[in-house]
Design an enzyme around this catalytic site. Structure first.
Site, mmCIF file in Angstrom:
data_model
loop_
_atom_site.group_PDB
_atom_site.id
_atom_site.type_symbol
_atom_site.label_atom_id
_atom_site.label_comp_id
_atom_site.label_asym_id
_atom_site.label_seq_id
_atom_site.Cartn_x
_atom_site.Cartn_y
_atom_site.Cartn_z
ATOM 1 N N HIS A 1 35.455 25.225 40.454
ATOM 2 C CA HIS A 1 37.407 25.683 39.444
ATOM 3 C C HIS A 1 37.957 25.156 38.915
ATOM 4 C CE1 HIS A 1 34.702 29.334 40.474
ATOM 5 N NE2 HIS A 1 35.573 29.331 41.718
ATOM 6 N N HIS B 1 38.438 35.433 37.687
ATOM 7 C CA HIS B 1 38.156 35.135 38.815
ATOM 8 C C HIS B 1 38.863 36.236 40.159
ATOM 9 C CE1 HIS B 1 37.093 34.067 43.158
ATOM 10 N NE2 HIS B 1 36.624 32.644 42.441
ATOM 11 N N GLU C 1 32.061 37.001 38.424
ATOM 12 C CA GLU C 1 32.366 36.073 36.925
ATOM 13 C C GLU C 1 31.546 35.552 36.266
ATOM 14 O OE1 GLU C 1 33.759 32.944 40.070
ATOM 15 O OE2 GLU C 1 33.417 34.361 41.508
#
Length: 381
Positions: free
Chosen positions: A131, A205, A346
């Site tokens: 991420h 998220h 996501e």
């Protein structure tokens, strides 16, 4: 008398605001505390005439709250999170509700090559960069302004990531707009530009539980993914590069299937995602191929009647069943978040795409504009 540009702008803003109010929509701006280093954090509360309410905060570009009615009209917050900034800071490695960047999902060894140069992103997931690294977009305070219009109320968030931040090349300017309409649709739109070639994969998220955040389990909630293939992974959760069919595997959600139906199956992919009990943490290849008019995913909670419909311009979606929540985190209202008590959807390009030549490119060049749109719609039960 001809209006001055300033008066014209004020008049236009007033007309947009009055139009939103007439449609039963509202947008309230307020304070949400401050970061440990003293940066002010704002919140924007978006409401429609059906009671749907989305709260977005400028720390991490986070969807902090999303209240949706059940079949009896009772409102519940269906996204996990915290009541204050401290909760998000202290639990930053869980990414509750955050805007993810520069690169959502995993990069193998935190490295990628671009035009003959190798770039290193700090590793924060074993040997992987996850991420965007340990100080990704989810840890930043974004600039914000109201973004009402076209029958929606919203907030536009902006963050300028300097060249070299977390190892990524190029100064990247990113805008993310959350907006809510009176059809119970939460829209997330992404735009980004760069001054050097770079790679980019943005997503949100949010952890959803349609029974309400803090409810003990999602295993009875029923999912449909319009995805005939998925990207299997190694034990390090890096894609193998293959795109096999979901048929005959626990990853088959082509027809409505409860999350709990196969989550405990004796399948090596499920063990990679969570060695002890299994779980889902994979990217599905959407059959919708970026067509925003086609339903990409649906989740239904039989108990409450709530239903989430997802549409996206992205080619993939990561379904994660909160395998590593264990009840130790206390969230909003002091509620604990147990194992398998939430799911994410996501929307994204595929994990590790810069290192996978057969995956769609995540490269962004100067003069180009990255765009993505994802819709989460909540039909009245």
């Amino acid at each position: 008398m001809k209006a001055t540009p300033l008066l014209s702008g004020i008049g236009l803003a007033l007309m947009i605001n009055l139009s939103a109010q007439a449609a039963g929509l509202s947008n309230e701006r307020g304070a949400f505390g401050q970061t440990p280093d003293g940066q002010a954090v704002e919140k924007f509360t978006l409401k429609n005439s059906h009671g749907v309410e989305a709260v977005v905060i400028t720390y991490g570009g986070i969807l902090q709250s999303l209240k949706v009615p059940d079949r009896d009209g009772k409102l519940d917050d269906i996204v996990l999170g915290f009541d204050d900034v401290a909760g998000y800071v202290e639990n930053g490695d869980v990414y509750f509700g955050a805007t993810i960047g520069r690169f959502g999902n995993r990069l193998a060894n935190g490295r990628f090559e671009l035009d003959g140069s190798t770039y290193q992103v700090p590793q924060n997931d074993g040997s992987n960069a996850l991420h965007g690294g340990p100080q990704g977009f989810d840890k930043k305070v974004w600039q914000a302004r109201p973004a009402d219009g076209d029958g929606r109320v919203g907030v536009e968030l902006t963050y300028v990531s300097p060249d070299g931040e977390m190892g990524f090349p190029g100064t990247l300017t990113t805008r993310v707009t959350y907006s809510l309409d009176d059809d119970n649709t939460l829209r997330i739109q992404y735009h980004a530009t760069t001054d050097k070639p770079t790679v980019l994969n943005l997503t949100n998220h949010s952890y959803f539980n349609l029974a309400g955040a803090g409810s003990p389990s999602i295993l009875e909630q029923v999912a449909t993914l319009h995805a005939s293939r998925y990207t299997p992974v190694t034990e390090k959760l890096i894609p193998t590069g293959e795109l096999p069919s979901v048929k005959g595997t626990p990853m088959d959600f082509l027809t409505p299937t409860a999350f709990g139906a196969h989550i405990r199956d004796d399948h090596p992919q499920l063990k990679f995602a969570e060695p002890k009990q299994g779980g889902f943490d994979f990217n599905w290849v959407l059959d919708t191929e970026g067509d925003l008019d086609k339903l990409a995913a649906e989740v239904h909670d039989p108990a409450s009647g709530r239903r989430l419909l997802m549409y996206t311009t992205e080619p993939g979606v990561q379904l994660y069943t909160s395998n590593f929540l264990d009840g130790s985190i206390k969230g909003k209202g002091g509620k604990t978040y147990p194992h398998w008590s939430a799911f994410t959807l996501e929307t994204q390009h595929f994990p590790d795409a810069p290192n996978q030549p057969d995956f769609a490119s995540t490269r962004l060049d100067p003069g180009q504009t990255y765009t993505q749109t994802t819709l989460y719609r909540f039909p009245t039960p």
